[in-house]
Design a protein around this motif. Structure first.
Motif, mmCIF file in Angstrom:
data_model
loop_
_atom_site.group_PDB
_atom_site.id
_atom_site.type_symbol
_atom_site.label_atom_id
_atom_site.label_comp_id
_atom_site.label_asym_id
_atom_site.label_seq_id
_atom_site.Cartn_x
_atom_site.Cartn_y
_atom_site.Cartn_z
ATOM 1 N N SER A 61 -11.628 -3.679 -9.658
ATOM 2 C CA SER A 61 -10.776 -4.362 -10.632
ATOM 3 C C SER A 61 -10.365 -3.360 -11.695
ATOM 4 C CB SER A 61 -11.529 -5.547 -11.242
ATOM 5 O OG SER A 61 -12.689 -5.079 -11.902
ATOM 6 N N ARG A 65 -4.611 -2.042 -8.769
ATOM 7 C CA ARG A 65 -3.556 -2.113 -7.743
ATOM 8 C C ARG A 65 -2.938 -0.742 -7.503
ATOM 9 N NH1 ARG A 65 1.078 -6.016 -9.123
ATOM 10 N NH2 ARG A 65 2.315 -4.762 -7.682
ATOM 11 N N THR A 66 -2.751 0.004 -8.581
ATOM 12 C CA THR A 66 -2.162 1.339 -8.466
ATOM 13 C C THR A 66 -3.042 2.229 -7.599
ATOM 14 O OG1 THR A 66 -1.424 0.998 -10.712
ATOM 15 C CG2 THR A 66 -1.203 3.215 -9.853
ATOM 16 N N LEU A 77 -5.348 1.151 -5.426
ATOM 17 C CA LEU A 77 -5.430 0.618 -4.057
ATOM 18 C C LEU A 77 -4.191 0.969 -3.245
ATOM 19 C CD1 LEU A 77 -7.214 -2.781 -4.688
ATOM 20 C CD2 LEU A 77 -7.937 -1.024 -3.053
ATOM 21 N N ALA A 78 -3.071 1.210 -3.928
ATOM 22 C CA ALA A 78 -1.850 1.594 -3.203
ATOM 23 C C ALA A 78 -2.047 2.917 -2.473
ATOM 24 C CB ALA A 78 -0.676 1.695 -4.171
ATOM 25 N N ASP A 138 0.698 -5.048 0.773
ATOM 26 C CA ASP A 138 1.387 -5.369 -0.481
ATOM 27 C C ASP A 138 0.467 -6.254 -1.324
ATOM 28 O OD1 ASP A 138 3.085 -5.970 -2.513
ATOM 29 O OD2 ASP A 138 4.609 -6.964 -1.265
ATOM 30 N N LEU A 139 -0.015 -5.710 -2.429
ATOM 31 C CA LEU A 139 -0.983 -6.444 -3.255
ATOM 32 C C LEU A 139 -0.352 -7.044 -4.508
ATOM 33 C CD1 LEU A 139 -4.065 -4.049 -2.898
ATOM 34 C CD2 LEU A 139 -3.547 -6.139 -1.623
ATOM 35 N N HIS A 140 0.970 -7.104 -4.555
ATOM 36 C CA HIS A 140 1.656 -7.786 -5.659
ATOM 37 C C HIS A 140 1.151 -9.229 -5.713
ATOM 38 C CE1 HIS A 140 4.964 -9.758 -7.827
ATOM 39 N NE2 HIS A 140 5.292 -8.554 -8.279
ATOM 40 N N PRO A 141 0.954 -9.754 -6.930
ATOM 41 C CA PRO A 141 0.380 -11.114 -7.022
ATOM 42 C C PRO A 141 1.185 -12.165 -6.248
ATOM 43 C CG PRO A 141 0.957 -10.226 -9.209
ATOM 44 C CD PRO A 141 1.074 -9.112 -8.240
ATOM 45 N N ARG A 190 -8.799 -11.068 -2.206
ATOM 46 C CA ARG A 190 -8.704 -11.154 -3.659
ATOM 47 C C ARG A 190 -9.599 -12.281 -4.125
ATOM 48 N NH1 ARG A 190 -3.338 -11.808 -7.336
ATOM 49 N NH2 ARG A 190 -4.542 -12.360 -9.205
ATOM 50 N N GLN A 213 -7.855 -9.924 -15.294
ATOM 51 C CA GLN A 213 -7.586 -8.861 -14.302
ATOM 52 C C GLN A 213 -7.925 -9.351 -12.897
ATOM 53 O OE1 GLN A 213 -6.326 -5.931 -14.787
ATOM 54 N NE2 GLN A 213 -6.656 -5.379 -16.925
ATOM 55 N N PHE A 216 -10.307 -7.239 -6.423
ATOM 56 C CA PHE A 216 -10.129 -7.034 -4.986
ATOM 57 C C PHE A 216 -11.479 -6.667 -4.374
ATOM 58 C CE2 PHE A 216 -6.135 -6.092 -7.092
ATOM 59 C CZ PHE A 216 -5.234 -6.824 -6.357
#
Ligand code: ZN
Lengths: 207, 91, 993
Positions: free
Chosen positions: A122, A127-128, A130-131, A137-140, A162, A170, A173
């Motif tokens: 977290s 997210r940055t 994890l990319a 695609d982990l966009h909410p 998630r 926050q 993941f």
């Protein structure tokens, strides 16, 4: 007679050093927490018995088993989709083990409690970071709370889902990775998060 | 390339393993050596739509039958192998 | 303060005069400003000569102001960070930057190799093909090293790159390439509609040509419109604007490649940061607003330093306030070139003349000329007088045949504009010819992609804005985003008129491809020699094959070929376009995967215990396995391994064998399933028993082997070899899901669930008795050979115990849940202390398996049948199984097949090596009498000599025969005796206990 001690040792025990890693002097953008000593049972339906398994599981857990890539929380377990007509039961404290589940569920069960390492990720830069590891695609909008994926990181199979958001809002993941790959993936995670600063912890508590 | 796994949704190529032509059907036990030989070795070299097996080994471990155009890489259909899930197959 | 920036304007431009930066070029100190590129800073310091050309070592200057630059390539940085072939036109200036010119010796101004110019006639097209055909052996020894010295680009650092690179994924609805008017308008429209947008701009400032050419948008100056637009985009959380990022490729399914130069603008990346990041972007739609590239006109001396693209010249003046020349001539065939005149006059520079190839020029320009007091010459530039210090004089052929001369120190050239058709053409798309602009424009594009603005051949500012906006709105809509995009920004369109002109005849070298030194006459020669197809032209002349991929040269080359072959340009056609659009460092493709992190690694549960023991590790696939455990005083691996083997054979040892693949096979049809995948039968295996199994490929060749145990009526525990673990799982899933879906069977990998140890040796049972609960019966009667069952350990832990042996000794394999694997290793040491327990590694394991004649990887080579391995009797005749029919083919059952046999050297002191060929004794080795090869060897401590296994023709019939081992690789020849492969305890009494 010699006394044997059976100490359970996490595959990350050597690599995980509690504290801060990577960039300092900034608020750590990443929080990595290993969750230790969980029970994880893989349940697969037998041919033509997905419905029966679903009913038995509903009776046992009080919720419907995920039939798509999702993770469902119950009062004392998380059911995570792991493939067609199969799911994981993740829990703590011996509530759902081979011994207790085998009589209750009419399927093929395999103990995976020691086969996986669970890391929760977290932080503002989660997210940055994890990319760099995940092609998902982990966009909410695309990966909301409860979304799950059987996918790969660093060419290694993982189960990603998630969890509930942190109290500060926050996203969290969770990554279940193969135990023998864990140290290697852990270092990859540290490398990926180093520029944002990483807070490292481990816990016995399931979020 | 991206493949929409019947169970997981669209995923990148790296999660999949290619096997090959999905058209040949394994002969029943008792088939002749010639029939088995054809099954093992004879393949069409299609310029156009062809069905092939892909394995989502980096994901849900399902085998998929993917219809792909070998000229454009366009994927026109994807279906799971009959035994991928727990559905009863055959008699 | 170094250097005076003699060619810097007093004000204007997008450089920050409050932030001066020092840098060095070829060792000389200069200064520039924040906001400069290396090229603009060199120009500001009056530097004209920046490099030597590839073949002829001609002096070269800066031609462009962007990533299309063919000339100004430098070695950037020093030491391990030295990067060759870096474009000065895109390298951002930073304080302390060091750059060196390339391809010159001893110095840029005095380059010995420029004598190549004297031999120019021999360096013509096809030179390499014609010259170095014969003799072949001269190529490697003489020609290639000589050519590499003479012709070439920069020098690689030659030492490991100290910086880090990484890779990342991004996802969006609308991906936009370029931040000029079309790109920004597209982002605005898509963002307002609610789309997730990624905009990639390769420059470090957003705005594209607007930064140089300005203009009025929505009634305000372009700069103000840019700031307003960027502010609006910044307010949209799902719009991501990435500078220093080049979209370089498009792949199937809407996947794009982009390279982000995260920290190339700094001397070195800050701690914990990467230099570059490779992006894989998944986009539902893509708008290519990558603009256009101005093209040169081919004339004699067109590579003289000081000859520059007209748009680049005004970029240096307007954006960087740097003046490439004081007295400028313009050579143009189109309206747009005149903008450079306007910019130059606005900056107070002098215009020497405009040479315009068009028959007519506009009244506005005519009055501009008279106001500016410079002549307009109708005609073309036919030659340039100048050299390494730049342009001095320009020869002009006037329309009608007269000649003129113009004195100038800079020549701006505009031959028109080529839309950047790379991205739209990467899926074998062929652009189409548009005659009104005399340029190729996209003709379709990969699915989901569309070009807008100049990239689509529409150069007017108004057109760029409206097309970009419409494309952005449509892309968002297609991606399912239906918010209100509002209205498009508005601007006027400039007039665009052009008279095609590609090549001006004249005396002297006229360059088409600057970077590869391809001239107009090379193309004419190629045509005369029959290389008319563009693909042949490209390879014969190397046109467009340099690191710039012919961005400034390809179209002119085609046009010249069309002219000399009497065809039209569209008839001549283009070559295939392939990514990457700009060179991408291999380091970026590798990312994190280098050195110790080249691939993910797997560690066994007892790994860190083995590290404590001082084990030496070996890479086995992805695994790190303990190879042996050296002890103080042991002089080499052989001594350690020999000790380990002896310890096992005489007492007891243990080895972590958790690397074996382990699969739970569940379901009522599990036995029937295994019967179909193994050559032997498992449905009749009793619960509590283990059996060795062999599986074939469908073509009849052995695939894998391992022991499978039946733990319950509907539960088998299958093991695979370490090497094939993943592949066997995939194969079994294929059998389950595709071939035999009617069977009720489920598979789960449990490889990582269990820490598994082999405990072997005459004292194995005694050791185990220490560690299992007293109630467990381990006697031969209670737990015979090939038994498998759950046991309780002292302390209550449950384990699985198997009575199987790979070593030939009385042996067990014991499995505990993996997190107890470390404790298991420690407890085995404790329990075994009274018996002298010895941990052993993969080498000792290998020695004992060879002594016992067990097959492993080298024998499971993908060419052997079950019978070859001596296991033909396992092939059931009572059932069908994978590979059964094909295994019966004539060649696979031929009597003269190479089969596994043991070998011993006749000289007992000799060492054996794998790979040696087996030939009949007394014969001269050759392909005709090659009868097989040595597969595995070891020094056998038990027999006190080297022994081995080999695949030998009719080997089993030839036991006792002396044959010859021929090892050409190591230059060894010796005799060996063929023998029974089971060297140790052939009756198996020891393992049965
Ligand atoms: Zn899948």
């Amino acid at each position: 007679m010699v006394e044997f001690s059976w100490v359970s040792r996490s595959p990350l025990e050597h690599a995980l050093v509690t504290g801060t890693d990577g960039a300092r002097g900034i608020e750590a953008g990443i929080s990595l927490t290993e969750i230790r000593n969980f029970d994880l049972i893989q349940v697969m339906a037998r041919r033509g018995q997905a419905a029966e398994l679903g009913q038995a599981a509903k009776a046992r857990f009080g919720v419907a088993v995920p039939d798509a890539p999702k993770a469902v929380r119950t009062s004392d377990a998380t059911l995570i989709w792991s493939g067609p007509d199969q799911f994981f039961v993740l829990s703590k404290g011996g509530k759902h083990t081979m011994q207790t589940l085998e009589p209750a569920l009419s399927g093929s069960l395999s103990d995976q409690s020691h086969a996986r390492v669970l890391v929760s990720i977290s932080g503002a830069k989660a997210r940055t970071m994890l990319a760099k590891l995940s092609s998902i695609d982990l966009h909410p909008d695309a990966f909301p709370v409860g979304a799950a994926a059987a996918t790969s990181m660093d060419h290694t199979s993982v189960t990603l889902w998630r969890g509930g958001d942190r109290t500060d809002g926050q996203a969290v993941f969770n990554v279940l990775m193969f135990a023998t790959f864990a140290e290697s993936l852990w270092h990859t995670m540290l490398d990926s998060g180093a520029e944002y600063g990483v807070d490292i912890n481990h816990t016995e508590r399931l979020a | 390339m991206r493949i929409a796994c019947s169970f997981c949704g669209e995923r990148e190529l790296g999660e999949f393993t290619y096997l090959g032509d999905a058209k040949p059907v394994r002969p029943e036990a008792g088939a002749s050596e010639d029939e088995v030989f054809d099954y093992v070795y004879l393949r069409d070299n299609v310029a156009g739509a062809t069905s092939e097996y892909w394995y989502h080994g980096g994901g849900c471990r399902a085998w998929l039958k993917v219809t792909r155009n070998t000229l454009t890489h366009e994927i026109s259909s994807i279906e799971p192998a009959a035994g991928a899930g727990a559905a009863k197959v055959g008699a | 303060m170094a250097g005076a920036q003699t060619h810097r304007l007093g004000n204007g431009g997008l450089v920050d005069r409050s932030a001066p930066l020092n840098f060095r070029f070829d060792g000389k100190a200069f200064s520039g400003f924040q906001g400069d590129t290396l090229a603009s800073a060199l120009i500001a310091n009056g530097v004209k000569l920046v490099g030597r050309s590839f073949k002829y070592h001609r002096p070269r200057g800066i031609l462009t102001a962007g990533s299309e630059e063919p000339n100004a390539l430098v070695e950037l940085r020093t030491g391990a960070r030295r990067e060759p072939n870096t474009k000065a036109t895109t390298a951002e200036l930073y304080d302390g930057l060091e750059a060196a010119s390339q391809n010159r010796w001893p110095s840029l101004r005095h380059d010995v190799m420029s004598v190549n110019q004297l031999f120019a006639p021999i360096f013509v097209a096809g030179f390499y093909y014609k010259t170095f055909m014969w003799p072949a052996k001269f190529w490697e020894a003489i020609y290639e090293p000589a050519i590499r010295r003479a012709a070439g680009l920069g020098r690689a650092a030659g030492i490991a790159d100290p910086d880090h690179y990484d890779k990342a994924w991004a996802h969006c609805d609308v991906l936009i390439a370029g931040s000029g008017p079309a790109g920004l308008a597209a982002a605005l429209a898509a963002g307002r509609a609610g789309a997730r947008v990624i905009l990639c701009e390769e420059d470090f400032v957003l705005g594209g040509r607007l930064l140089s050419d300005g203009g009025m948008i929505d009634g305000e100056p372009a700069a103000e419109w840019i700031s307003r637009t960027l502010a609006e985009l910044a307010g949209m959380p799902d719009v991501r604007v990435m500078t220093r990022t080049t979209l370089f490729g498009v792949y199937d399914g809407g996947t794009y490649g982009a390279i982000e130069r995260v920290n190339d603008h700094l001397p070195s990346p800050p701690e914990h940061q990467v230099r570059q990041r490779l992006w894989r972007i998944v986009a539902k739609r893509c708008v290519v607003a990558a603009g256009a590239i101005e093209r040169p006109i081919v004339f004699a001396g067109n590579d003289t330093p000081g000859v520059m693209m007209a748009s680049a010249m005004r970029t240096y003046v307007a954006r960087y306030a740097a003046t490439p020349a004081k007295r400028i001539a313009l050579f143009t065939n189109n309206e747009d070139g005149w903008r450079t005149v306007e910019t130059a006059l606005g900056a107070g520079l002098q215009i020497a003349a405009v040479i315009d190839a068009r028959p007519e020029i506009s009244p506005a320009h005519r009055s501009l000329a008279s106001k500016g007091g410079f002549p307009v010459l109708h005609g073309s530039v036919s030659g340039v007088d100048g050299g390494k210090d730049g342009v001095r004089k320009i020869a002009v052929s006037l329309t009608g045949g007269a000649r003129a001369e113009v004195e100038a120190d800079g020549l701006a050239v505009s031959g028109g504009w080529n839309p950047a058709v790379g991205l739209t053409s990467y899926h074998r798309g062929r652009p189409k010819w548009r005659s009104d602009i005399s340029a190729f424009v996209p003709d379709g594009a990969p699915p989901g992609m569309v070009a807008a603005g100049a990239a689509n051949g529409d150069f007017g500012l108004g057109a760029c804005l409206s097309q970009g906006f419409a494309a952005g709105a449509a892309a968002a809509h297609d991606a399912g985003r239906t918010g209100n995009a509002g209205s498009a920004p508005v601007a006027d369109d400039e007039v665009f008129s052009l008279t095609p002109l590609w090549h001006v005849a004249g005396k002297g070298k006229a360059f088409v491809d600057y970077q590869h030194d391809v001239t107009a006459s090379d193309i004419e020669l190629a045509q005369r020699e029959g290389f008319e197809s563009v693909e042949h032209l490209k390879r014969y002349t190397t046109l467009g094959m340099a690191t710039d991929q012919g961005k400034t040269s390809n179209v002119a080359g085609l046009a010249i070929m069309a002219a000399v072959s009497g065809r039209s340009i569209p008839e001549t056609g283009t070559t295939i376009y392939r990514p990457p659009y700009v060179p991408v460092a291999i380091g970026a493709f590798a990312g994190h995967h280098r050195d110790g992190t080249f691939h993910a690694t797997r560690l066994t549960p007892s790994h860190h215990w083995a590290v404590e023991q001082g084990a030496v590790f070996v890479d086995t696939g992805l695994w790190k396995r303990a190879q042996w455990y050296p002890r103080a005083g042991e002089k080499d691996w052989l001594e350690s391994v020999t000790r380990e083997v002896k310890a096992v054979r005489s007492g007891v040892g243990f080895c972590d064998v958790s690397t074996l693949g382990k699969i739970d096979v569940h379901g009522p049809d599990a036995g029937a399933f295994l019967d179909r995948v193994y050559i032997n039968t498992f449905s009749n295996l009793a619960v509590g028993k283990a059996r060795y199994g062999l599986m074939l490929r469908e073509d009849g060749i052995v695939y894998d082997d391992g022991t499978t145990s039946r733990l319950a009526e509907d539960h088998y525990f299958l093991t695979t070899t370490t090497a094939k673990a993943g592949l066997v799982m995939q194969h079994l899933e294929f059998c389950r899901q595709v071939l035999f879906p009617e069977l009720d069977v489920q598979l789960t990998s449990v490889s990582d669930q269990w820490a598994q140890f082999s405990i072997a040796g005459p004292s194995a049972r005694e050791l185990l008795k220490q560690i299992v609960d007293e109630s467990e019966d381990l006697s031969n009667e209670g737990f015979p050979f090939m038994g498998a069952r759950e046991v309780t350990l002292r302390g209550g832990l449950k384990a699985r115990l198997f009575r199987i042996s790979f070593s030939g000794e009385m042996a067990f394999e014991i499995s505990v849940p993996a997190r107890f694997g470390d404790a298991m290793a420690r407890n085995l040491m404790l329990a075994g202390a009274p018996f002298g327990v010895t941990p052993y590694g993969t080498e000792a394991l290998g020695v004992m398996r060879v002594e016992k004649g067990h097959i492993a990887g080298p024998e499971l080579s993908g060419t052997t049948t079950a019978a070859d391995l001596g296991l033909g009797k396992m092939m059931s005749t009572k059932k069908d199984y994978i590979g059964r029919v094909m295994a019966g083919r004539e060649a696979l059952v031929a009597p003269d097949r190479q089969v596994v046999v043991g070998i011993k050297p006749t000289d007992e002191t000799r060492r054996l090596r794998s790979g040696a060929h087996i030939i009949p004794k007394g014969q001269t080795p050759g392909p005709g009498n090659d009868q097989g090869y040595v597969t595995s060897v070891c020094f056998s401590p038990t027999l006190n000599q080297w022994i081995g296994l080999a695949l030998v023709e009719r080997g089993r019939e030839r036991i006792g025969e002396i044959v010859h081992a021929h090892d050409p690789l190591r230059g060894e020849d010796y005799d060996v005796e063929l023998c029974n492969p089971v060297f140790y305890d052939p009756d198996g009494g020891r393992q049965r206990g």
